[in-house]
Scaffold this active site. Structure first.
Site, PDB file in Angstrom:
ATOM      1  N   CYS A 115       0.558  -2.682  -4.232  1.00  0.00           N
ATOM      2  CA  CYS A 115      -0.131  -3.227  -3.063  1.00  0.00           C
ATOM      3  C   CYS A 115      -1.599  -3.309  -3.465  1.00  0.00           C
ATOM      4  O   CYS A 115      -2.320  -2.319  -3.411  1.00  0.00           O
ATOM      5  CB  CYS A 115       0.050  -2.334  -1.840  1.00  0.00           C
ATOM      6  SG  CYS A 115      -0.817  -2.978  -0.380  1.00  0.00           S
ATOM      7  N   CYS A 118      -4.173  -2.464  -0.565  1.00  0.00           N
ATOM      8  CA  CYS A 118      -4.259  -1.151   0.085  1.00  0.00           C
ATOM      9  C   CYS A 118      -3.144  -0.256  -0.428  1.00  0.00           C
ATOM     10  O   CYS A 118      -3.200   0.226  -1.551  1.00  0.00           O
ATOM     11  CB  CYS A 118      -4.230  -1.307   1.605  1.00  0.00           C
ATOM     12  SG  CYS A 118      -4.554   0.238   2.469  1.00  0.00           S
ATOM     13  N   SER A 119      -2.101  -0.072   0.373  1.00  0.00           N
ATOM     14  CA  SER A 119      -1.120   0.957   0.020  1.00  0.00           C
ATOM     15  C   SER A 119       0.246   0.722   0.640  1.00  0.00           C
ATOM     16  O   SER A 119       1.004   1.669   0.810  1.00  0.00           O
ATOM     17  CB  SER A 119      -1.640   2.318   0.470  1.00  0.00           C
ATOM     18  OG  SER A 119      -1.905   2.273   1.858  1.00  0.00           O
ATOM     19  N   CYS A 120       0.562  -0.512   1.042  1.00  0.00           N
ATOM     20  CA  CYS A 120       1.862  -0.746   1.662  1.00  0.00           C
ATOM     21  C   CYS A 120       2.976  -0.340   0.697  1.00  0.00           C
ATOM     22  O   CYS A 120       2.909  -0.608  -0.501  1.00  0.00           O
ATOM     23  CB  CYS A 120       1.997  -2.208   2.082  1.00  0.00           C
ATOM     24  SG  CYS A 120       1.015  -2.555   3.546  1.00  0.00           S
TER      25      CYS A 120
END
Lengths: 211, 111
Positions: A115, A118-120
């Site tokens: 991702c 971000c951090s999905c």
């Protein structure tokens, strides 16, 4: 306090969990915000506790269960690749209301997930993401030099294997269906699930080989 | 920053940027970090609808490059959640500041 964080030092970060206080500014902020939201009746202290228990109950074992099922049941695998969320729900696993795309590793193609923004991450299937998944090095380099990143994870692919990198968004999550290891013929689902690691479902490594 | 094609992209949009080796060390999440995560999930639940994932991200992305690089992951989250709750009028900055002062005055958070 302001949360603009514009001061020129960084001493106020949270200490490591095994270090006795004092709290960082952000720990005070979290406590203040949580207490106020509870007092306003937005949610209860019990809701917070239950949510953390639910979070703690999720681990890569869930993803491994899905992979082992797909390795054992070709019809399930087809459904999983066509509609990830629907297939996972068949197994009674609660899943976030976002699209889940399962990508299959084959002899010709290797998939990995990042991702960049971000951090999905498929948290319901793999638990919370590892720190490196959220950090700059992986997010920056996975899409530019995936083979170099894979090598850092000890994953060397033959030259003929194509590498596909999938960039997650807030609306869709990816999980890799690793290639079933040679020598795993005849193993049951539970034994197969033991071969499936978190990193193999992110696509930065391969599943274990049977002992 | 330049994206190498004459254009610019935001700080958080780091895909393709040069960077060092992947540091594979991890830490166990502290309880306060799990609580931040729980706040996000609770606020975004359909029955409350007070915070969406894209709003959380917009809040994180507007912290600015300096803060983004220095704050830890859940520090960015609680900063973003707070700012959005204040923007929406769910909480006021004054009551948050007062509560923090009260916690400190009571000695909460000191070993």
């Amino acid at each position: 306090m302001s949360v603009e964080h514009s001061h020129g030092h960084d001493h106020d970060h949270a200490p490591p969990p095994d270090q006795d206080g004092p709290w960082s500014d952000y720990q005070y902020l979290e406590t203040a915000v949580r207490e106020l939201l509870i007092e306003k009746g937005i949610f209860s202290n019990d809701d917070v506790r239950r949510m953390i228990e639910r979070m703690d109950s999720r681990s890569p074992a869930r993803g491994a269960q899905v992979v082992a099922k797909a390795w054992s049941d070709p019809a399930f695998k087809d459904r999983l690749l066509a509609d990830g969320r629907g297939a996972v729900e068949e197994l009674g696993i609660d899943i976030e209301p976002v699209r889940l795309i399962v990508v299959e590793n084959t002899a010709a193609e290797h998939n990995m997930v990042v991702c960049t923004l971000c951090s999905c991450y498929p948290r319901n299937l793999l638990g919370l993401p590892p720190d490196w998944y959220k950090a700059r090095a992986y997010r920056s380099r996975a899409v530019r030099e995936p083979r170099a990143v894979l090598a850092e994870f000890g994953t060397e692919l033959p030259d003929g294997v194509a590498v596909r990198v999938h960039d997650s968004t807030a609306d869709m999550r990816y999980m890799v269906l690793p290639r079933r290891p040679d020598g795993s013929e005849g193993l049951g689902e539970a034994e197969l699930a033991d071969l499936v690691t978190r990193d193999s479902m992110i696509g930065v490594s391969l599943p274990k080989t049977p002992a | 920053m330049s994206d190498g094609t004459g254009g610019y992209h935001a700080h958080h949009d780091m895909g393709g940027e040069p960077a060092g080796p992947v540091d594979r060390s991890t830490h166990d999440y502290a309880f306060w970090e799990k609580r931040v995560d729980a706040l996000m999930v609770l606020l975004s639940a359909p029955e409350r609808g007070l915070l969406r994932v894209d709003e959380l991200r917009r809040g994180i992305e507007s912290l600015g490059a300096y803060a983004y690089d220095r704050m830890s992951y859940y520090e960015r989250w609680i900063a973003s959640i707070t700012n959005i709750m204040v923007e929406k009028g769910v909480l006021s900055q004054a009551e948050i500041d007062a509560r923090i002062a009260d916690l400190k005055a009571r000695g909460v958070g000191r070993p």
